[in-house]
Enzyme design. Structure first.
Site, mmCIF file in Angstrom:
data_model
loop_
_atom_site.group_PDB
_atom_site.id
_atom_site.type_symbol
_atom_site.label_atom_id
_atom_site.label_comp_id
_atom_site.label_asym_id
_atom_site.label_seq_id
_atom_site.Cartn_x
_atom_site.Cartn_y
_atom_site.Cartn_z
ATOM 1 N N TYR A 194 33.093 35.410 42.624
ATOM 2 C CA TYR A 194 34.275 34.874 41.942
ATOM 3 C C TYR A 194 34.662 33.570 42.618
ATOM 4 C CZ TYR A 194 39.021 34.697 39.994
ATOM 5 O OH TYR A 194 40.157 34.305 39.345
ATOM 6 N N TYR A 248 44.449 37.744 45.686
ATOM 7 C CA TYR A 248 43.044 38.138 45.822
ATOM 8 C C TYR A 248 42.712 38.521 47.264
ATOM 9 C CZ TYR A 248 38.235 38.378 44.129
ATOM 10 O OH TYR A 248 36.988 38.815 43.749
#
Length: 271
Positions: free
Chosen positions: A151, A161
């Site tokens: 990602y 995240y």
């Protein structure tokens, strides 16, 4: 539409949990394109998910439990898989990632370091362990393809995240370093795919995921790439059409990664 791009090929797919998983979609497409597969996931994931339903849709593919952080488990997996296939393996998908800090709500700047180490082990070092085990056992054919899902948080900071961004950065570095070694040794190619945010079971657990998803959709000229789109891309990278591609982090995100700002986002802020 199937073109039999993987006819005669054999592969292991890690990480299919349920029908929302990218790995689930990859498994179905691989079989549709003529491959034989073995499915694997951690024992706890096998109990939580519905992988047996997937196996039934994939010509009754074997399901072999393996903790990807455990060398003995990986050795058993590769030995059983090569025995089942009657030969070596042509492709591997690593779709594995989990952060205890994300799950337990620890902020990045207040991290629990034991959890952090588990994040790195599960989400990145397991990729190294998979390849080191395969190389040691000489389990992959020449020109085999090994992929892991990444990602863009490996390159950019996304609040929420957390330590998964560090894990993805390490994952991509491992792909380059092991790709160099495996390429010279066995012509095995190693790549990562930096995918758009996808509402999988794991992805949806990240704080602010809906915001990530909506922002990426507005920023990307082509919109977010779906799990099905990602599966199609994986198939091309398993195939012989991409046999000279290795050590790359390949962005599959509708153009998000190279868009500075979009008109849609600017208009949103001007409202």
């Amino acid at each position: 539409m199937a073109n039999q791009l993987l006819s005669g090929k054999k592969g292991i797919i890690f990480g299919a949990l349920d029908e929302r998983s990218i790995a689930w979609k990859v498994a179905l497409r691989a079989v549709e394109e003529g491959a034989e597969i073995v499915l694997s996931n951690a024992p706890v994931a096998l109990r939580m998910g519905t992988i047996k339903e997937l196996a039934a849709q994939c010509n009754n593919a074997p399901v072999i439990g393996a903790d990807a952080t455990s060398i003995p488990d990986l050795e058993n997996l590769f030995n059983q898989a090569t025995e089942h296939f009657g030969g070596k393996i042509d492709f591997v998908l690593h779709s594995i990632g989990m952060s205890p800090n994300v799950r337990k709500g620890f902020a990045y700047d207040g991290t629990n370091y034991d959890n952090f180490l588990k994040t790195l082990d599960i989400s990145a070092l397991s990729f190294h362990k998979v390849m080191q085990t395969a190389k040691k056992l000489d389990a992959l054919n020449e020109w085999a393809s090994v992929l892991a899902l990444s990602y863009i948080a490996a390159q950019r900071t996304f609040p929420g995240y957390n330590d998964m961004g560090d894990a993805k950065a390490l994952l991509e570095s491992i792909a380059r370093s092991f790709g160099y070694s495996y390429g010279f040794a066995k012509k095995v190619r190693v790549n990562t795919i930096s995918q758009s945010p996808v509402p999988t079971t794991a992805g949806s657990g990240v704080a602010g995921f809906d915001g990530f998803y909506g922002y990426a959709e507005k920023m990307s000229p082509l919109g977010n790439a779906s799990a099905a789109d990602c599966a199609n891309y994986c198939i091309t990278l398993f195939s012989d059409l991409t046999r000279m591609v290795t050590m790359q982090n390949l962005f599959h995100d509708g153009g998000f990664s190279f868009t500075g700002v979009s008109e849609g986002v600017v208009e949103r802020f001007n409202q």
